[in-house]
Design a protein around this motif. Structure first.
Motif, PDB file in Angstrom:
ATOM      1  N   ARG A  93      23.331  35.423 -15.428  1.00  0.00           N
ATOM      2  CA  ARG A  93      22.597  34.854 -16.558  1.00  0.00           C
ATOM      3  C   ARG A  93      22.588  35.773 -17.762  1.00  0.00           C
ATOM      4  NH1 ARG A  93      17.859  32.468 -12.757  1.00  0.00           N
ATOM      5  NH2 ARG A  93      18.868  30.479 -12.293  1.00  0.00           N
ATOM      6  N   ARG A  94      22.723  37.087 -17.503  1.00  0.00           N
ATOM      7  CA  ARG A  94      22.756  38.011 -18.645  1.00  0.00           C
ATOM      8  C   ARG A  94      24.072  37.906 -19.395  1.00  0.00           C
ATOM      9  NH1 ARG A  94      19.544  42.447 -15.083  1.00  0.00           N
ATOM     10  NH2 ARG A  94      17.716  41.106 -14.995  1.00  0.00           N
TER      11      ARG A  94
ATOM     12  N   GLU B  89      11.639  28.502 -18.740  1.00  0.00           N
ATOM     13  CA  GLU B  89      13.053  28.147 -18.615  1.00  0.00           C
ATOM     14  C   GLU B  89      13.924  29.142 -19.400  1.00  0.00           C
ATOM     15  OE1 GLU B  89      14.382  24.931 -17.522  1.00  0.00           O
ATOM     16  OE2 GLU B  89      15.945  24.454 -18.971  1.00  0.00           O
ATOM     17  N   ALA B  90      13.492  29.455 -20.622  1.00  0.00           N
ATOM     18  CA  ALA B  90      14.252  30.394 -21.448  1.00  0.00           C
ATOM     19  C   ALA B  90      14.315  31.752 -20.765  1.00  0.00           C
ATOM     20  CB  ALA B  90      13.616  30.521 -22.830  1.00  0.00           C
ATOM     21  N   ALA B  91      13.195  32.195 -20.208  1.00  0.00           N
ATOM     22  CA  ALA B  91      13.176  33.495 -19.541  1.00  0.00           C
ATOM     23  C   ALA B  91      14.065  33.475 -18.301  1.00  0.00           C
ATOM     24  CB  ALA B  91      11.747  33.874 -19.167  1.00  0.00           C
ATOM     25  N   ARG B  92      14.023  32.364 -17.569  1.00  0.00           N
ATOM     26  CA  ARG B  92      14.900  32.238 -16.394  1.00  0.00           C
ATOM     27  C   ARG B  92      16.355  32.344 -16.837  1.00  0.00           C
ATOM     28  NH1 ARG B  92      15.427  28.804 -11.798  1.00  0.00           N
ATOM     29  NH2 ARG B  92      15.223  26.877 -13.002  1.00  0.00           N
ATOM     30  N   ALA B  93      16.663  31.688 -17.944  1.00  0.00           N
ATOM     31  CA  ALA B  93      18.037  31.702 -18.442  1.00  0.00           C
ATOM     32  C   ALA B  93      18.465  33.103 -18.866  1.00  0.00           C
ATOM     33  CB  ALA B  93      18.194  30.726 -19.605  1.00  0.00           C
ATOM     34  N   MET B  94      17.490  33.969 -19.172  1.00  0.00           N
ATOM     35  CA  MET B  94      17.825  35.350 -19.545  1.00  0.00           C
ATOM     36  C   MET B  94      18.008  36.220 -18.317  1.00  0.00           C
ATOM     37  SD  MET B  94      15.026  36.064 -22.432  1.00  0.00           S
ATOM     38  CE  MET B  94      14.687  34.770 -23.610  1.00  0.00           C
ATOM     39  N   GLY B  95      17.715  35.662 -17.151  1.00  0.00           N
ATOM     40  CA  GLY B  95      17.846  36.435 -15.928  1.00  0.00           C
ATOM     41  C   GLY B  95      16.568  37.143 -15.533  1.00  0.00           C
ATOM     42  N   ALA B  96      15.415  36.634 -15.977  1.00  0.00           N
ATOM     43  CA  ALA B  96      14.139  37.268 -15.627  1.00  0.00           C
ATOM     44  C   ALA B  96      13.772  36.972 -14.182  1.00  0.00           C
ATOM     45  CB  ALA B  96      13.040  36.767 -16.552  1.00  0.00           C
ATOM     46  N   SER B  97      13.151  37.954 -13.532  1.00  0.00           N
ATOM     47  CA  SER B  97      12.652  37.742 -12.180  1.00  0.00           C
ATOM     48  C   SER B  97      11.303  37.040 -12.287  1.00  0.00           C
ATOM     49  CB  SER B  97      12.485  39.077 -11.469  1.00  0.00           C
ATOM     50  OG  SER B  97      11.434  39.801 -12.071  1.00  0.00           O
TER      51      SER B  97
ATOM     52  N   ARG C 290      18.572  36.179 -30.066  1.00  0.00           N
ATOM     53  CA  ARG C 290      18.066  36.474 -28.728  1.00  0.00           C
ATOM     54  C   ARG C 290      19.133  36.192 -27.680  1.00  0.00           C
ATOM     55  NH1 ARG C 290      13.023  33.066 -26.349  1.00  0.00           N
ATOM     56  NH2 ARG C 290      14.630  31.458 -26.284  1.00  0.00           N
TER      57      ARG C 290
ATOM     58  N   ARG D  66      20.779  36.154 -11.487  1.00  0.00           N
ATOM     59  CA  ARG D  66      20.151  36.871 -12.598  1.00  0.00           C
ATOM     60  C   ARG D  66      21.159  37.725 -13.344  1.00  0.00           C
ATOM     61  NH1 ARG D  66      15.383  38.927  -9.138  1.00  0.00           N
ATOM     62  NH2 ARG D  66      14.821  36.844  -8.408  1.00  0.00           N
TER      63      ARG D  66
ATOM     64  N   ILE E 269      14.109  42.560 -20.219  1.00  0.00           N
ATOM     65  CA  ILE E 269      14.325  41.961 -18.908  1.00  0.00           C
ATOM     66  C   ILE E 269      15.505  42.621 -18.201  1.00  0.00           C
ATOM     67  CG2 ILE E 269      15.164  39.838 -17.796  1.00  0.00           C
ATOM     68  CD1 ILE E 269      13.286  38.311 -19.693  1.00  0.00           C
TER      69      ILE E 269
ATOM     70  N   ASN F 132      12.177  27.481 -27.999  1.00  0.00           N
ATOM     71  CA  ASN F 132      11.590  28.202 -26.863  1.00  0.00           C
ATOM     72  C   ASN F 132      11.391  29.684 -27.141  1.00  0.00           C
ATOM     73  OD1 ASN F 132      11.784  25.711 -25.760  1.00  0.00           O
ATOM     74  ND2 ASN F 132      13.177  26.259 -24.108  1.00  0.00           N
TER      75      ASN F 132
ATOM     76  N   ASN G 180      24.573  28.422 -15.874  1.00  0.00           N
ATOM     77  CA  ASN G 180      23.765  29.620 -15.629  1.00  0.00           C
ATOM     78  C   ASN G 180      22.847  29.445 -14.422  1.00  0.00           C
ATOM     79  OD1 ASN G 180      21.996  27.852 -16.778  1.00  0.00           O
ATOM     80  ND2 ASN G 180      21.377  29.167 -18.465  1.00  0.00           N
TER      81      ASN G 180
ATOM     82  N   LEU H  31      20.648  27.314 -13.620  1.00  0.00           N
ATOM     83  CA  LEU H  31      19.313  26.723 -13.719  1.00  0.00           C
ATOM     84  C   LEU H  31      19.274  25.477 -12.837  1.00  0.00           C
ATOM     85  CD1 LEU H  31      18.424  27.017 -17.521  1.00  0.00           C
ATOM     86  CD2 LEU H  31      17.532  28.341 -15.610  1.00  0.00           C
TER      87      LEU H  31
ATOM     88  N   PHE I 150      18.078  26.473 -27.372  1.00  0.00           N
ATOM     89  CA  PHE I 150      17.408  25.230 -26.999  1.00  0.00           C
ATOM     90  C   PHE I 150      17.031  24.387 -28.217  1.00  0.00           C
ATOM     91  CE2 PHE I 150      16.564  28.713 -24.172  1.00  0.00           C
ATOM     92  CZ  PHE I 150      16.758  28.191 -22.901  1.00  0.00           C
TER      93      PHE I 150
END
Ligand SMILES: Nc1ncnc2c1ncn2[C@@H]1O[C@H](COP(=O)(O)OP(=O)(O)OP(=O)(O)O)[C@@H](O)[C@H]1O
Ligand SMILES: [Mg+2]
Lengths: 367, 221
Positions: free
Chosen positions: A106-107, B121-129, A178, A103, A134, A117, A77, A79, A113
């Motif tokens: 990633r969706r 990190e979790a938010a980044r993984a969701m595609g958050a800006s 989630r 981005r 988001i 998280n 993804n 990261l 985790f």
């Protein structure tokens, strides 16, 4: 340990795959991290990794701490960015995308985790809503999507509780809901059950299995618990010092581990523990009058076949059983027996056993 | 104590509250975002801007290490430029605000830095800006701590606002010095101190309560 016969390599994945092109394809991926200490060269976390993840599979990634498992999964993804090579996710080379393009990808890739998280300031409901907010999903639509998700993970009655009020297993369920909210094609799991007790682990694994079967979601799962791989992974890849040393379907890899790392890992799960009175007297020399301690691994259909009984009846060779276990990997039987065989008749016995598709390994000798 | 004195105390309290409220408002409005920027602009963070981070960080340190009373005097030309005068309540607000901005910035920076990096990190993984991460993750998660930071800021401001009394800033400090010290009216001095203590207590308890309400990290909510 001195294997008498080199056990055959795990059958490699055939080139033509009925499942279609891989959902995730690592192509000559190398990842270096800049040196931290002075004088030290770059640290190579992954070196020239080629790995295809089958669509719809549950692929387990195992390896020692620091082997590069998290790095590998985080490439999917974006990261983490590869230093060289391609990471193709559902036809798109993730490594070539900019932040904005990432981005969007990633969706379609969910992630769970080890420490869940979850946002402490949001309820279970609010946490599941986050990825949808988001993604810019309208509020009314979000509400419609969340309830079935919470239902799927069995938490519809806990939707208004905050993470601090949930148990570890419940938190991970929220994490899974989630991760599924944006209807991803791939679910990445980095040690998602490592903080859970065995019973809760089993429940979470069952949920992952269900999601994999019902939604056709591919699961890429890192774990250091072989138990987890054995229970749900259809495929497995073994990482060692940044390289894939073994991969294939779980049963082949586990029943005929070719690499030392895989063997070491398997020891804890499928390996049998020899009683102390044997290990304390075990020698590596095959002197006269000693018996060989032989590990026989039963796989596939022969796992339930009484080969050792035949050995006595057909050849008149008596074996002395020291330890044993029968197990199951991906729903197929798998057995390990450790037996003592008189050194004089070791060769014919070994040929007899191997002719029946079992593997034999001499572990040492006892008087 | 005569009604006249009570009236003086009431007026001074009003002036103090006005000074504190305005400088806290502007200070938080400017210092808050500055703190968020400081917490997210180092190398590899959400808004990497190493040079800007360094320069702003040094400026913040410089202002924070200047004793307040020197700051008041040093910026008199600026204060005059803004308010047209260098004495009185309005004029006092300028140095108070200038001192508040870096104070809030550092407190907010540390509140934001305390947020579990795993959540980012979790938010980044969701595609958050990066902006989504700030508004949906960092600020909400740091909220209890930010509320305490603002509380501390207001409490400090109450103290500082008494200090500007010494340079003709009006308010309770001014009253205490002019009546309590210069005209030797110990009961006036006492009254001023009591009012200040009461103000601080009220602010602190309110802040604690709000912070506790916002904090969902405990079991009983
Ligand atoms: N950002 C980084 N900077 C420098 N080195 C890193 C970084 N991330 C990972 N590494 C190094 O890369 C190697 C692989 O790390 P990785 O986290 O992938 O291991 P792992 O297999 O997931 O281990 P574990 O089982 O302990 O989680 C480690 O030696 C680690 O120190
Ligand atoms: Mg890891």
């Amino acid at each position: 340990m001195q294997p008498l016969s080199t056990s055959p390599h795990a059958a490699s994945t055939p080139a033509t795959d009925p499942a279609g092109p891989p959902i995730v394809d690592f192509q000559s991926v190398t990842k270096r991290f800049p040196a931290t200490g002075e004088g030290a060269g770059d640290f190579v976390a992954l070196s020239d990794v080629d790995l295809s993840i089958r669509r719809g599979s549950i692929t387990g990634i195992i390896g020692r701490s620091g082997a590069g498992k998290s790095t590998l999964v985080r490439l999917v993804n974006g990261l983490e960015r590869p230093t060289s090579g391609r990471v193709v996710v559902d036809g798109t080379d993730v490594a070539a995308l900019d932040e904005k393009g990432l981005r969007a990808i990633r969706r379609s890739v969910g992630m769970i985790f080890q420490h869940f998280n979850l946002l402490s300031a949001r309820t279970a409901y609010g946490n599941v809503a986050l990825p949808l907010e988001i993604a810019g999903v309208p509020a009314g639509e979000i509400r419609k999507r969340i309830l079935p998700l919470l239902d799927l993970v069995g938490l519809s009655d806990r939707s208004s509780l905050y993470p601090a009020q949930l148990s570890g297993g419940q938190k991970q369920r929220v994490g899974i809901a989630r991760a599924l909210a944006t209807e991803p094609k791939v679910l990445l799991s980095d040690e998602a059950t490592s903080a859970l007790d065995p019973e809760t682990t089993r429940q979470v694994l069952a949920l992952l299995k269900q999601v994999n079967a019902d939604l056709g979601l591919t699961v890429l799962l890192i774990t250091h618990e072989m138990q987890v791989v054995r229970e749900i992974a259809s495929h497995v890849a073994v990482l060692d010092k940044g390289s894939i040393v073994e991969e294939g379907d779980t049963y082949s890899v586990f029943s005929r581990p070719a690499h030392e790392t895989t063997r070491a890992f398997l020891e804890g799960v499928t390996g049998v523990r020899l009683p102390a009175f044997v290990t304390s007297r075990m020698e590596s020399e095959a002197a006269a009058g000693r018996s060989a301690v032989v590990k026989v691994v039963f796989t596939g259909p022969t796992a339930t076949d009484p080969v050792l009984a035949h050995l006595g009846r057909d050849l008149g060779i008596d074996v002395n059983i020291l330890a044993g276990a029968v197990d199951e990997i991906s729903g197929k039987p798998f057995g390990t027996l450790v037996v003592a065989i008189d050194r004089e008749v070791l060769e014919p016995a070994r040929r007899f056993i191997e002719a029946r598709g079992l593997t034999c390994e001499v572990m040492g000798y006892v008087r | 104590m005569s009604a006249n004195l009570l009236w003086l105390i009431a007026a001074a309290t009003r002036d103090t509250l006005f000074m504190v409220a305005v400088s806290a408002l502007i200070g938080v409005a400017l210092g808050g975002p500055l703190g968020i920027f400081l917490a997210t602009s180092r190398k590899g963070e959400l808004f990497p801007a190493e040079a800007a981070n360094r320069i702003l960080g040094m400026t913040v340190n410089a202002v924070r290490s200047t004793p307040f009373i020197i700051l008041v005097v040093a910026i008199i030309p600026f204060t005059r430029l803004v308010t047209g005068t260098s004495i009185g309540t309005a004029a006092a607000i300028v140095p108070l605000t200038i001192a508040t901005i870096p104070f809030v910035a550092r407190l907010v920076e540390s509140s934001i830095r305390e947020v579990d990096p795993g959540l980012v990190e979790a938010a980044r993984a969701m595609g958050a800006s990066p902006l989504q991460i700030v508004f949906k993750v960092l600020i909400p998660e740091a909220k209890p701590s930010i509320i305490l930071a603002i509380t501390l800021t207001v409490v400090s401001l109450i103290g500082y606002s008494a200090m500007v009394g010494a340079v003709g800033g009006g308010g309770l400090g001014d009253l205490g010095i002019r009546y309590g010290y210069q005209r030797f009216m110990p009961e006036m001095m006492l009254a001023v101190v009591v009012v200040l203590i009461a103000l601080v207590q009220v602010v602190q308890s309110t802040g604690d309560l709000l912070s506790r309400r916002a904090d969902k990290r405990g079991r009983k909510n």
